[in-house]
Motif scaffolding. Structure first.
Motif, short mmCIF file in Angstrom:
data_model
loop_
_atom_site.label_atom_id
_atom_site.label_comp_id
_atom_site.label_asym_id
_atom_site.label_seq_id
_atom_site.Cartn_x
_atom_site.Cartn_y
_atom_site.Cartn_z
N LEU A 111 15.55 6.71 20.16
CA LEU A 111 14.56 7.66 19.68
C LEU A 111 15.14 9.04 19.96
O LEU A 111 15.38 9.40 21.11
N LEU A 112 15.40 9.78 18.88
CA LEU A 112 16.12 11.03 19.01
C LEU A 112 15.26 12.17 18.48
O LEU A 112 14.64 12.06 17.43
N GLY A 113 15.25 13.27 19.22
CA GLY A 113 14.50 14.42 18.74
C GLY A 113 14.49 15.51 19.78
O GLY A 113 14.87 15.28 20.93
N PRO A 114 14.04 16.68 19.39
CA PRO A 114 13.99 17.78 20.36
C PRO A 114 12.87 17.57 21.36
O PRO A 114 12.03 16.68 21.20
N SER A 115 12.87 18.38 22.39
CA SER A 115 11.85 18.30 23.42
C SER A 115 10.46 18.42 22.80
O SER A 115 10.24 19.26 21.94
N GLY A 116 9.55 17.54 23.22
CA GLY A 116 8.18 17.62 22.71
C GLY A 116 7.96 16.93 21.38
O GLY A 116 6.91 17.07 20.78
N CYS A 117 8.96 16.15 20.91
CA CYS A 117 8.82 15.52 19.60
C CYS A 117 8.02 14.23 19.68
O CYS A 117 7.67 13.64 18.67
N GLY A 118 7.74 13.76 20.91
CA GLY A 118 6.95 12.54 21.05
C GLY A 118 7.78 11.32 21.38
O GLY A 118 7.25 10.22 21.51
N LYS A 119 9.09 11.48 21.57
CA LYS A 119 9.93 10.31 21.82
C LYS A 119 9.63 9.65 23.16
O LYS A 119 9.55 8.43 23.26
N THR A 120 9.42 10.48 24.18
CA THR A 120 9.12 9.92 25.49
C THR A 120 7.75 9.23 25.49
O THR A 120 7.59 8.16 26.08
N THR A 121 6.79 9.83 24.80
CA THR A 121 5.47 9.22 24.70
C THR A 121 5.57 7.86 24.00
O THR A 121 4.91 6.89 24.40
N THR A 122 6.39 7.78 22.96
CA THR A 122 6.58 6.52 22.25
C THR A 122 7.11 5.45 23.22
O THR A 122 6.62 4.32 23.25
N LEU A 123 8.08 5.85 24.04
CA LEU A 123 8.66 4.93 25.01
C LEU A 123 7.61 4.48 26.03
O LEU A 123 7.52 3.31 26.39
N ARG A 124 6.81 5.44 26.47
CA ARG A 124 5.78 5.13 27.47
C ARG A 124 4.68 4.23 26.91
O ARG A 124 4.06 3.47 27.64
N LEU A 125 4.47 4.32 25.60
CA LEU A 125 3.51 3.41 24.95
C LEU A 125 4.04 1.98 24.99
O LEU A 125 3.29 1.04 25.18
N ILE A 126 5.35 1.84 24.80
CA ILE A 126 5.95 0.51 24.84
C ILE A 126 5.94 -0.01 26.28
O ILE A 126 5.66 -1.18 26.54
N GLY A 127 6.19 0.87 27.23
CA GLY A 127 6.20 0.48 28.64
C GLY A 127 4.82 0.20 29.19
O GLY A 127 4.69 -0.47 30.22
N GLY A 128 3.80 0.72 28.54
CA GLY A 128 2.44 0.48 28.99
C GLY A 128 1.88 1.59 29.87
O GLY A 128 0.82 1.45 30.46
N PHE A 129 2.59 2.72 29.94
CA PHE A 129 2.12 3.82 30.78
C PHE A 129 1.15 4.73 30.04
O PHE A 129 0.51 5.58 30.64
N GLU A 130 1.10 4.56 28.72
CA GLU A 130 0.13 5.31 27.93
C GLU A 130 -0.53 4.31 26.99
O GLU A 130 0.07 3.31 26.61
N THR A 131 -1.78 4.61 26.63
CA THR A 131 -2.43 3.80 25.60
C THR A 131 -2.69 4.72 24.41
O THR A 131 -3.04 5.88 24.58
#
Lengths: 275, 400
Positions: B63-83
């Protein structure tokens, strides 16, 4: 280099003087009085007197009360500190302020307030009665004394535990969950070990003043539960037996040193207030 | 950064063209993870908007993109840290949207590692194994095996806080892999390492992924890292997926001006598609290979700096004046002013500043993109360098 160390010595001089005057000298006086009699001659009589059942009871009671107060403080403070550390930064400030607020009041006034609350016709029983619950007799019991200790020293337990918990990296908790820990397992395997130093500090900071406390027992225990602190005070203030009073102080210091040494064995030496 | 990739990937710059297009194709695999219609807001600010993505088994997805593009949130959704606020997460077809992290068959390598400071290297790696009823002997065997894979044999008793960044990184990877997860999530794992170490770890990670045969979902803002490691790159901006494709696709056929700009350097020009395979830009109509546009549709034209050849004036229609020349080692970077628009050209040929030169672009080097909201954002030649540095600095803080 030489001038620097010379300067350093001059800078340190007031502190060294302070330490000699107010730490080392009183200790030496305590030692001196402990091992002399009223005439100033060397004597171990004071320490031998303390082996008397009367004084042994006082020492054991003091330690037992302090231990119970410390354990209850820990049980109350840990969940409290944990809850505060997980609140929003703004709420954390407010909660900590509320915890610290009673400490702004004078110790005597606080103790008198507790008396007023716990009395047979006091605030607590008034509320219980208005709710249709019969009165409870607490004042002048050991429970009242321990309650007084808990009330007075609880902030000293909350503060260090809160400090370590609030510095706990949230990502460690996420990592723990990620690796398969249920919330309960995360608590026992990550949160508890990492907050141990705060617990050790808190336990020390509550146990030490509790074991040497005076006045609380006189006011809340109806003078039925003599503690070391009260006995020492009495020897100096009423009996004018400085030698026996000093000997008691010496034994108390030894007790505190031993308990601190025990506690420090459980500390990882990080984040704690006791070095 | 892109430049380093050049030297690594292409030998003989002008000969490069597009030979990597023939590289490996993904084997047909089952969808392992699927995100459907995900929308997520933080305090009223949309972070992800109607995101749809699937990840195949044994795939290396970035998942590639500039800071704040939502890539980390996407990862955290897969990990279960965000719903998600809306939408669902599926694992092997089963809905896992509300499953807590400890019940998901995925493990995470966190940004800055999040190693347990009260445990030594061995116990950090053994952490997940100690939760189950794994025998001590088996734990010892598996920890040893993992430490061997990440090259940390003999570090068992070390204090994790006394390790270097690269070593902590390896412990974090070993800890996450010891329970043999189906998927490893990596959140900017190399962000804190210096360039040399990062290069080594990129190769290392790719090797580990192939050897263990597990799916990697990798978050980074470093386009070079994404191109060199991934099977599939997902380019994101503003909570929206801009393009999904192989590294070659993303580089050679960017879908819009954002992707072209973010991935490497590019000259992005306004153009008009007169007919299939016929595009006008810089005042000339040239032959290209793209089609499927309406007649006279305005488009964005992307030309990579390394695709442009400097030729004698008069031999080709497009020409300009050499503005500056910078020697870059493998090639010269020449800025050519063509009717006021500055082109970046990377070539091994030298042209003196002030001379007028022709610019030759072959039809298959002209990439046509539909106009998007990103059109006209990038004047002159465009590079993401400045923004990259900024997002790099932010990424070490708390993104999302």
């Amino acid at each position: 280099m030489k001038t620097k160390s010379y300067m350093a010595r001059i800078m340190a001089a007031p502190h060294i003087l302070w330490a000699i005057l107010f730490i080392a000298a009183p200790m030496l006086f305590v030692l001196y009085y402990s091992f002399t009699d009223a005439s100033g001659a060397f004597s171990t009589e004071n320490l031998r007197l303390l082996l008397d059942a009367k004084y042994l009871t006082i020492f054991l009671r003091s330690m037992a009360f302090a231990l119970v107060a410390t354990v209850i403080c820990l049980l109350v403070a840990y969940p409290l500190a944990y809850a505060i550390s997980r609140a929003t930064p703004r709420a954390q400030k407010v909660y900590m302020m509320l915890i610290m607020l009673p400490m702004w009041m004078n110790f005597l006034i606080r103790t008198y307030s507790i008396m007023a609350i716990l009395e047979d016709n006091g605030f607590l029983n008034t509320i219980l009665n208005s709710l249709g619950i019969p009165s409870v007799h607490i004042i002048n019991t050991s429970a009242a004394v321990i309650f007084g200790m808990i009330y007075n020293y609880l902030p000293y337990m909350v503060l260090p535990i809160y400090t370590v918990l609030s510095r706990l990296d949230v990502r460690l908790l996420e990592a723990s969950a990620d690796l398969g820990c249920t919330p309960a397992q995360t608590f026992t395997r990550v949160v508890m070990p990492l907050s141990r130093s705060g617990v050790v500090s808190g336990v020390t900071m509550v146990f030490v003043p509790s074991v040497s406390t005076f006045y609380i027992s006189q006011k809340l225990g109806g003078a039925k539960y003599d503690l070391i602190g009260d006995s020492i005070e009495r020897q100096f203030q009423s009996a004018y037996n400085y030698n026996l009073g000093a000997a008691m102080s010496l034994v108390l210091m030894v007790i505190i040193l031993i308990s601190m040494a025990i506690m420090n064995r459980y500390s990882d030496g990080e984040g704690g207030l006791v070095a | 950064m892109f430049f380093v990739m050049n030297s690594q990937f292409y030998c003989g710059f002008n000969r490069y063209k597009r030979m990597c297009i023939n590289s490996k194709k993904m084997e047909k695999n089952e969808k392992l993870i699927e995100l459907r219609g995900i929308t997520k807001e933080f305090d009223g600010t949309p972070v992800l908007t109607d995101l749809n993505l699937y990840i195949l088994d044994k795939e290396f997805v970035t998942l590639l993109g500039p800071s704040g593009c939502g890539k980390t949130t996407t990862l955290r959704l897969i990990g279960g840290f965000e719903t998600p606020d809306k939408g669902d997460v599926f694992f092997e077809g089963k809905r896992i949207t509300d499953l807590p992290p400890y019940k998901r068959p995925v493990n995470t390598v966190f940004q800055k590692y999040a190693l347990f400071p009260h445990l030594n290297v061995y116990e950090n790696v053994a952490f997940a194994l100690r939760l189950g009823k794994v025998a001590e002997k088996e734990i010892a065997r598996r920890v040893k095996e993992m430490l061997k894979i990440v090259n940390l044999e003999g570090f068992e008793r070390r204090n994790v806080e006394k390790l270097s960044g690269g070593q902590q990184q390896r412990v974090a990877i070993a800890r996450a892999l010891v329970n043999q997860p189906r998927v490893l999530l990596l959140d900017e794992p190399l962000g804190a390492l210096d360039l040399k170490l990062r290069k080594d770890m990129q190769v290392e990670l790719k090797k580990i992924q192939q050897r263990m045969g597990i799916t990697f979902v990798y978050v980074t803002h470093d386009q070079e890292e994404a191109l060199s490691m991934s099977d599939t790159v997902v380019v994101m901006d503003n909570g929206v997926i801009q393009q999904i494709g192989t590294p070659e696709d993303i580089y050679n056929e960017p879908k819009n001006a954002f992707v072209a700009d973010f991935i490497g350097e590019s000259n992005i020009l306004d153009g008009i598609m007169h007919a299939d395979k016929l595009v006008e830009f810089s005042g000339h109509t040239l032959e290209c290979v793209d089609g499927g546009f309406e007649k006279d549709e305005p488009v964005d034209v992307v030309i990579r700096p390394e695709d442009v050849d400097i030729v004698p004036l008069g031999s080709v229609p497009i020409h300009g004046v050499v503005n500056t020349v910078t020697f870059k080692g493998v090639h010269y970077e020449i800025i050519v002013d063509v009717q006021g628009f500055k082109w970046m050209v990377q070539t091994t040929d030298y042209a003196a500043p002030g001379t007028e030169v022709g610019l030759r672009i072959l039809p298959d080097e002209i990439h046509i993109m539909k106009k998007s909201k990103y059109s006209d954002l990038y004047g002159d030649y465009s590079t993401y360098f400045d923004e990259m540095d900024k997002s790099g600095a932010e990424a070490t803080g708390d993104e999302n």
